[in-house]
Write an enzyme that holds these catalytic residues in place. Structure first.
Site, PDB file in Angstrom:
ATOM      1  N   THR A   1       0.852  -1.193   0.000  1.00 15.79           N
ATOM      2  CA  THR A   1       0.000   0.000   0.000  1.00 15.79           C
ATOM      3  C   THR A   1       0.883   1.236   0.000  1.00 15.79           C
ATOM      4  OG1 THR A   1      -1.800  -1.141   1.147  1.00 15.79           O
ATOM      5  CG2 THR A   1      -1.774   1.267   1.286  1.00 15.79           C
TER       6      THR A   1
ATOM      7  N   VAL B   1       2.222   5.179   0.105  1.00 17.18           N
ATOM      8  CA  VAL B   1       2.111   6.458   0.790  1.00 17.18           C
ATOM      9  C   VAL B   1       1.872   7.549  -0.255  1.00 17.18           C
ATOM     10  CG1 VAL B   1       3.471   8.169   2.075  1.00 17.18           C
ATOM     11  CG2 VAL B   1       3.485   5.777   2.784  1.00 17.18           C
TER      12      VAL B   1
ATOM     13  N   ILE C   1       4.801  -1.163   3.055  1.00 20.53           N
ATOM     14  CA  ILE C   1       4.541   0.248   2.810  1.00 20.53           C
ATOM     15  C   ILE C   1       5.355   0.691   1.599  1.00 20.53           C
ATOM     16  CG2 ILE C   1       4.812   2.589   3.725  1.00 20.53           C
ATOM     17  CD1 ILE C   1       2.520   1.053   5.025  1.00 20.53           C
ATOM     18  N   LYS C   2       4.660   1.195   0.581  1.00 19.47           N
ATOM     19  CA  LYS C   2       5.329   1.623  -0.652  1.00 19.47           C
ATOM     20  C   LYS C   2       5.714   3.097  -0.567  1.00 19.47           C
ATOM     21  CE  LYS C   2       4.083   0.255  -4.846  1.00 19.47           C
ATOM     22  NZ  LYS C   2       3.192   0.003  -6.013  1.00 19.47           N
ATOM     23  N   LEU C   3       6.962   3.345  -0.895  1.00 12.82           N
ATOM     24  CA  LEU C   3       7.504   4.704  -0.899  1.00 12.82           C
ATOM     25  C   LEU C   3       8.254   4.926  -2.202  1.00 12.82           C
ATOM     26  CD1 LEU C   3       9.164   4.348   2.612  1.00 12.82           C
ATOM     27  CD2 LEU C   3       7.154   5.751   2.192  1.00 12.82           C
TER      28      LEU C   3
END
EC number: 2.2.1.2
Length: 308
Positions: free
Chosen positions: A88, A90, A124-126
């Protein structure tokens, strides 16, 4: 003969690049990835209409929270039908603000945990900016694992490995697009610059003992996927997964540990920024990708505001 998809699954973890629950249920990937563009597409699927209304009611006009809850709710639904993890993303507008990235990552994890989902099922995708990589380094130390996306350069891959991030998503198709537009040439097979980029990164990681997972992303055709068979993971659109499933041809493994890779080199911030400056393709594609995700995030916010 088994399908190319089943052959690929023997040596590469297959990930679905979609928020379409029906497609995921049908194609049976291990993991799934989402981003603002895919969430915007998901929001238009009739099956998500009730969820949109529920999110609207729960968040009482807080559009930022509504977008986060929608992303987490879509992710939670996907996790019911896959054995692995959901990625998912950010908000891309925070890509150059390390404290804001950390705050948003914590908020997303809190929403997942409130939904009964442990953090070990979430990535967590950044964006792979310097600030994104530094935020990921801190999150990893807290037990929040990360997926560094919009990765177009070897320097980005080097910095991510040194930061100890769990997974990177080097883009294939968007690199191909840039070179095709720049040179006017068609690139096939091992000549494809996007394929060459991921191959170089994979070999570098394996040669230097990095544990960071390499997950090739952004494919334009199954030929690119075939050239990266053996990569740790590949995240693939439902359309290309169907093509692989329908193809009964042979799929040999191409990428393997043990290939020669370059010597380890650690980059400080100025070296990283200079390397990016010298790479016109990576600079343009990173900026373009952040802008596109930001625009789609804004469209999702407008949809949430309209729904409210």
């Amino acid at each position: 003969m088994t399908s190319k998809l089943e052959q690929l699954k023997q040596f590469t973890t297959v990930v679905a690049d979609t928020g379409d629950l029906d497609a995921i249920t049908r194609l049976k990937p291990v993991d799934a990835t989402t981003n603002p563009s895919l969430l915007l597409k998901a929001a238009a699927i009739p099956g998500y209409a009730d969820l949109l209304e529920q999110v609207k009611a729960d968040t009482k006009g807080n559009v930022d929270l509504a977008c986060d809850k929608f992303a987490v709710s879509v992710g939670a639904g996907i996790l019911k039908v896959i054995p692995g993890r959901i990625s998912t993303e950010v908000d891309a507008r925070l890509s150059f603000d390390e404290p804001a990235l950390l705050k948003k990552a914590h908020q997303l994890i809190e929403l997942y945990e409130a939904a009964g989902i442990k953090r070990d099922r979430v990535l967590i995708k950044l964006a792979s900016t310097w600030e994104g990589i530094r935020a990921a380094e801190k999150l990893e130390k807290e037990g929040i694992q990360t997926n560094l996306t919009l990765l177009f350069s070897f320097a980005q891959a080097q910095a991510c490995a040194d930061a100890g991030v769990f997974l990177i998503s080097p883009f294939v198709g968007r690199i191909y697009d840039w070179y095709k537009k720049s040179t006017g040439k068609e690139y096939i097979g091992a000549e494809d610059p996007g394929v060459q980029s991921v191959t170089r990164i994979y070999d570098y990681y394996k040669a230097n003992g990095y544990n960071t997972v390499v997950m090739g992303a952004s494919f334009r055709n199954i030929g690119q996927i075939e050239q990266l068979a053996g990569c740790d993971r590949l995240t693939i659109s439902p359309e290309l997964l169907v093509q692989l499933s329908d193809d009964q041809g042979e799929l040999p493994r191409i990428l393997k540990p043990g290939n020669a890779g370059e010597a380890k080199q650690q980059l400080n911030e100025s070296q990283f920024r200079w390397a990016m400056n010298e790479d016109a393709m990576a600079t343009e594609k990173l900026a373009e990708g952040i802008r596109q995700f930001a625009r789609d995030q804004e469209k999702l916010e407008a949809l949430m505001a309209d729904k409210a």
